[in-house]
Write a protein that holds these residues in place. Structure first.
Motif, PDB file in Angstrom:
ATOM      1  N   ILE A 131      55.637  39.315  36.581  1.00 56.81           N
ATOM      2  CA  ILE A 131      55.935  39.043  35.059  1.00 56.81           C
ATOM      3  C   ILE A 131      55.480  37.575  34.559  1.00 56.81           C
ATOM      4  O   ILE A 131      56.112  36.597  35.213  1.00 56.81           O
ATOM      5  CB  ILE A 131      57.133  39.371  34.620  1.00 56.81           C
ATOM      6  CG1 ILE A 131      57.428  40.837  34.870  1.00 56.81           C
ATOM      7  CG2 ILE A 131      57.212  39.161  33.121  1.00 56.81           C
ATOM      8  CD1 ILE A 131      58.933  41.274  34.578  1.00 56.81           C
ATOM      9  N   ARG A 132      54.523  37.494  33.760  1.00 58.98           N
ATOM     10  CA  ARG A 132      54.338  36.119  33.032  1.00 58.98           C
ATOM     11  C   ARG A 132      53.622  36.488  31.985  1.00 58.98           C
ATOM     12  O   ARG A 132      52.327  36.874  31.755  1.00 58.98           O
ATOM     13  CB  ARG A 132      53.272  35.347  33.984  1.00 58.98           C
ATOM     14  CG  ARG A 132      53.123  33.859  33.685  1.00 58.98           C
ATOM     15  CD  ARG A 132      54.372  32.983  33.445  1.00 58.98           C
ATOM     16  NE  ARG A 132      54.442  32.112  32.332  1.00 58.98           N
ATOM     17  CZ  ARG A 132      55.083  31.056  32.168  1.00 58.98           C
ATOM     18  NH1 ARG A 132      56.332  30.991  32.990  1.00 58.98           N
ATOM     19  NH2 ARG A 132      55.214  30.136  31.198  1.00 58.98           N
ATOM     20  N   VAL A 176      60.452  42.562  41.534  1.00 54.66           N
ATOM     21  CA  VAL A 176      59.847  42.010  40.639  1.00 54.66           C
ATOM     22  C   VAL A 176      59.771  40.617  40.735  1.00 54.66           C
ATOM     23  O   VAL A 176      60.976  40.163  41.147  1.00 54.66           O
ATOM     24  CB  VAL A 176      60.618  42.407  39.056  1.00 54.66           C
ATOM     25  CG1 VAL A 176      60.196  41.597  38.007  1.00 54.66           C
ATOM     26  CG2 VAL A 176      60.120  44.086  39.081  1.00 54.66           C
ATOM     27  N   ILE A 177      58.719  39.964  40.461  1.00 51.02           N
ATOM     28  CA  ILE A 177      58.809  38.403  40.552  1.00 51.02           C
ATOM     29  C   ILE A 177      58.751  37.957  39.098  1.00 51.02           C
ATOM     30  O   ILE A 177      57.672  38.179  38.404  1.00 51.02           O
ATOM     31  CB  ILE A 177      57.599  37.842  41.420  1.00 51.02           C
ATOM     32  CG1 ILE A 177      57.700  38.382  42.892  1.00 51.02           C
ATOM     33  CG2 ILE A 177      57.589  36.188  41.291  1.00 51.02           C
ATOM     34  CD1 ILE A 177      56.486  37.753  43.617  1.00 51.02           C
ATOM     35  N   ASP A 178      59.767  37.282  38.489  1.00 51.59           N
ATOM     36  CA  ASP A 178      59.631  37.010  36.943  1.00 51.59           C
ATOM     37  C   ASP A 178      59.526  35.600  36.920  1.00 51.59           C
ATOM     38  O   ASP A 178      60.353  34.776  37.296  1.00 51.59           O
ATOM     39  CB  ASP A 178      61.215  37.433  36.426  1.00 51.59           C
ATOM     40  CG  ASP A 178      61.292  36.997  34.974  1.00 51.59           C
ATOM     41  OD1 ASP A 178      60.293  36.678  34.591  1.00 51.59           O
ATOM     42  OD2 ASP A 178      62.228  37.099  34.436  1.00 51.59           O
ATOM     43  N   LEU A 179      58.270  35.231  36.750  1.00 50.02           N
ATOM     44  CA  LEU A 179      57.847  34.059  36.529  1.00 50.02           C
ATOM     45  C   LEU A 179      57.947  33.366  35.068  1.00 50.02           C
ATOM     46  O   LEU A 179      57.803  32.158  34.712  1.00 50.02           O
ATOM     47  CB  LEU A 179      56.325  33.862  36.794  1.00 50.02           C
ATOM     48  CG  LEU A 179      55.841  33.959  38.409  1.00 50.02           C
ATOM     49  CD1 LEU A 179      54.632  33.963  38.692  1.00 50.02           C
ATOM     50  CD2 LEU A 179      56.844  33.284  39.204  1.00 50.02           C
ATOM     51  N   GLN A 180      58.301  34.356  34.023  1.00 49.01           N
ATOM     52  CA  GLN A 180      58.619  33.694  32.703  1.00 49.01           C
ATOM     53  C   GLN A 180      59.984  33.385  32.636  1.00 49.01           C
ATOM     54  O   GLN A 180      60.276  32.562  32.042  1.00 49.01           O
ATOM     55  CB  GLN A 180      58.240  35.125  32.093  1.00 49.01           C
ATOM     56  CG  GLN A 180      58.390  34.631  30.273  1.00 49.01           C
ATOM     57  CD  GLN A 180      56.989  33.846  29.770  1.00 49.01           C
ATOM     58  OE1 GLN A 180      55.833  34.222  30.540  1.00 49.01           O
ATOM     59  NE2 GLN A 180      57.368  32.866  29.152  1.00 49.01           N
ATOM     60  N   LYS A 181      60.831  34.175  32.834  1.00 48.81           N
ATOM     61  CA  LYS A 181      62.227  34.075  32.858  1.00 48.81           C
ATOM     62  C   LYS A 181      62.713  33.774  31.717  1.00 48.81           C
ATOM     63  O   LYS A 181      63.430  32.815  30.912  1.00 48.81           O
ATOM     64  CB  LYS A 181      62.812  33.014  33.897  1.00 48.81           C
ATOM     65  CG  LYS A 181      64.332  32.564  34.113  1.00 48.81           C
ATOM     66  CD  LYS A 181      64.983  33.632  35.006  1.00 48.81           C
ATOM     67  CE  LYS A 181      66.492  33.559  35.167  1.00 48.81           C
ATOM     68  NZ  LYS A 181      66.840  32.684  36.104  1.00 48.81           N
ATOM     69  N   ASN A 182      62.798  34.679  30.634  1.00 46.08           N
ATOM     70  CA  ASN A 182      63.126  34.510  29.282  1.00 46.08           C
ATOM     71  C   ASN A 182      63.710  35.922  29.076  1.00 46.08           C
ATOM     72  O   ASN A 182      63.920  36.954  29.730  1.00 46.08           O
ATOM     73  CB  ASN A 182      61.727  34.419  28.026  1.00 46.08           C
ATOM     74  CG  ASN A 182      60.782  35.576  27.939  1.00 46.08           C
ATOM     75  OD1 ASN A 182      61.047  36.594  28.662  1.00 46.08           O
ATOM     76  ND2 ASN A 182      59.974  35.209  27.391  1.00 46.08           N
ATOM     77  N   PRO A 183      64.476  36.115  27.583  1.00 49.06           N
ATOM     78  CA  PRO A 183      64.942  37.291  27.543  1.00 49.06           C
ATOM     79  C   PRO A 183      64.393  38.762  27.653  1.00 49.06           C
ATOM     80  O   PRO A 183      64.703  39.508  28.088  1.00 49.06           O
ATOM     81  CB  PRO A 183      65.599  37.059  26.100  1.00 49.06           C
ATOM     82  CG  PRO A 183      65.788  35.563  25.758  1.00 49.06           C
ATOM     83  CD  PRO A 183      64.693  35.001  26.465  1.00 49.06           C
ATOM     84  N   PRO A 228      65.487  29.044  38.305  1.00 49.69           N
ATOM     85  CA  PRO A 228      66.090  28.514  37.149  1.00 49.69           C
ATOM     86  C   PRO A 228      65.080  27.378  36.425  1.00 49.69           C
ATOM     87  O   PRO A 228      64.452  26.725  37.170  1.00 49.69           O
ATOM     88  CB  PRO A 228      67.029  27.668  37.742  1.00 49.69           C
ATOM     89  CG  PRO A 228      66.723  27.364  39.094  1.00 49.69           C
ATOM     90  CD  PRO A 228      65.953  28.297  39.665  1.00 49.69           C
ATOM     91  N   LYS A 229      64.953  27.855  35.221  1.00 47.62           N
ATOM     92  CA  LYS A 229      64.030  26.938  34.423  1.00 47.62           C
ATOM     93  C   LYS A 229      64.808  25.666  34.065  1.00 47.62           C
ATOM     94  O   LYS A 229      63.824  24.786  33.431  1.00 47.62           O
ATOM     95  CB  LYS A 229      63.264  28.017  33.139  1.00 47.62           C
ATOM     96  CG  LYS A 229      62.588  29.036  33.743  1.00 47.62           C
ATOM     97  CD  LYS A 229      61.811  29.574  32.456  1.00 47.62           C
ATOM     98  CE  LYS A 229      60.735  29.019  32.101  1.00 47.62           C
ATOM     99  NZ  LYS A 229      60.034  29.976  31.101  1.00 47.62           N
ATOM    100  N   ARG A 230      65.978  25.464  33.905  1.00 47.72           N
ATOM    101  CA  ARG A 230      66.594  24.567  33.498  1.00 47.72           C
ATOM    102  C   ARG A 230      66.156  23.974  32.043  1.00 47.72           C
ATOM    103  O   ARG A 230      65.960  22.717  31.856  1.00 47.72           O
ATOM    104  CB  ARG A 230      66.401  23.324  34.445  1.00 47.72           C
ATOM    105  CG  ARG A 230      66.977  23.693  35.700  1.00 47.72           C
ATOM    106  CD  ARG A 230      66.882  22.296  36.805  1.00 47.72           C
ATOM    107  NE  ARG A 230      67.387  22.477  37.999  1.00 47.72           N
ATOM    108  CZ  ARG A 230      66.596  23.109  39.068  1.00 47.72           C
ATOM    109  NH1 ARG A 230      65.535  23.360  38.846  1.00 47.72           N
ATOM    110  NH2 ARG A 230      67.302  23.250  40.286  1.00 47.72           N
ATOM    111  N   ARG A 231      66.124  24.845  31.164  1.00 51.94           N
ATOM    112  CA  ARG A 231      65.759  24.776  29.666  1.00 51.94           C
ATOM    113  C   ARG A 231      66.537  23.708  28.989  1.00 51.94           C
ATOM    114  O   ARG A 231      66.014  22.741  28.413  1.00 51.94           O
ATOM    115  CB  ARG A 231      65.816  26.074  28.953  1.00 51.94           C
ATOM    116  CG  ARG A 231      64.495  26.717  29.069  1.00 51.94           C
ATOM    117  CD  ARG A 231      64.509  27.975  27.744  1.00 51.94           C
ATOM    118  NE  ARG A 231      63.395  28.688  28.165  1.00 51.94           N
ATOM    119  CZ  ARG A 231      63.806  30.069  28.771  1.00 51.94           C
ATOM    120  NH1 ARG A 231      65.150  30.369  29.073  1.00 51.94           N
ATOM    121  NH2 ARG A 231      62.799  30.647  29.026  1.00 51.94           N
ATOM    122  N   LEU A 232      67.967  23.822  29.192  1.00 52.37           N
ATOM    123  CA  LEU A 232      68.646  22.887  28.615  1.00 52.37           C
ATOM    124  C   LEU A 232      68.652  21.467  29.154  1.00 52.37           C
ATOM    125  O   LEU A 232      68.567  20.375  28.258  1.00 52.37           O
ATOM    126  CB  LEU A 232      70.273  23.140  28.812  1.00 52.37           C
ATOM    127  CG  LEU A 232      70.589  24.387  27.958  1.00 52.37           C
ATOM    128  CD1 LEU A 232      72.289  24.589  28.120  1.00 52.37           C
ATOM    129  CD2 LEU A 232      70.550  24.458  26.730  1.00 52.37           C
TER     130      LEU A 232
END
Length: 142
Positions: free
Chosen positions: A8-9, A78-85, A103-107
């Motif tokens: 997923i991207r 499932v390989i989630d390369l987007q990691k959003n809701p 972990p995208k470390r958004r914060l």
């Protein structure tokens, strides 16, 4: 039984293109595996150009019908390369045996940007495709 993987991207175009080496690495390691790709409709024609992707699914705000189709596929991973809701909803509803993400470390990134401390951001955080390839390598070695 042949293993089935969904990558997923959704966006953006450059990030979608950088996800292709993930698919290539999987296919090189496990040639018989089926690797499908889920992206936004506007990038589907781009993904279709890569022979390593067995099937491209495109998302354009009609989550319900697409989820029905993806559930039927019974993905092992499932390989989630987007990691959003949105990608998390897809992943949970698809209910694969294994989920690979990072972990995208958004914060942390947001804080660094607001503090103008760009030098503090490591290249690992800036190079998502390298992180993605690391995850795939870990998956393949299991």
């Amino acid at each position: 039984m042949i293993e089935k993987i969904l990558v997923i991207r959704f966006s953006s175009m450059g990030d979608v293109i950088l996800a292709i080496p993930v698919v290539e690495a999987i296919k090189q390691s496990k040639p018989d595996v089926i690797v499908d790709f889920l992206t936004r409709r506007q990038y589907a024609c781009l993904i279709d150009q890569f022979t390593e992707v067995d099937r491209t699914y495109s998302y354009d705000n009609n989550m319900r019908s697409l989820l029905k189709e993806l559930k039927k596929q019974k993905y092992d991973t499932v390989i989630d390369l987007q990691k959003n809701p949105r990608s998390i909803i897809f992943t949970v509803r698809i209910n694969p045996k294994t989920v690979v993400s990072y972990p995208k470390r958004r914060l942390q990134r947001e804080f660094l940007i607001r503090q103008h401390k760009f030098r503090s951001v490591s290249y690992t955080h800036l190079r998502a495709h390298e992180t993605s390839l690391h995850l795939v390598c870990r998956l393949l070695l299991e």
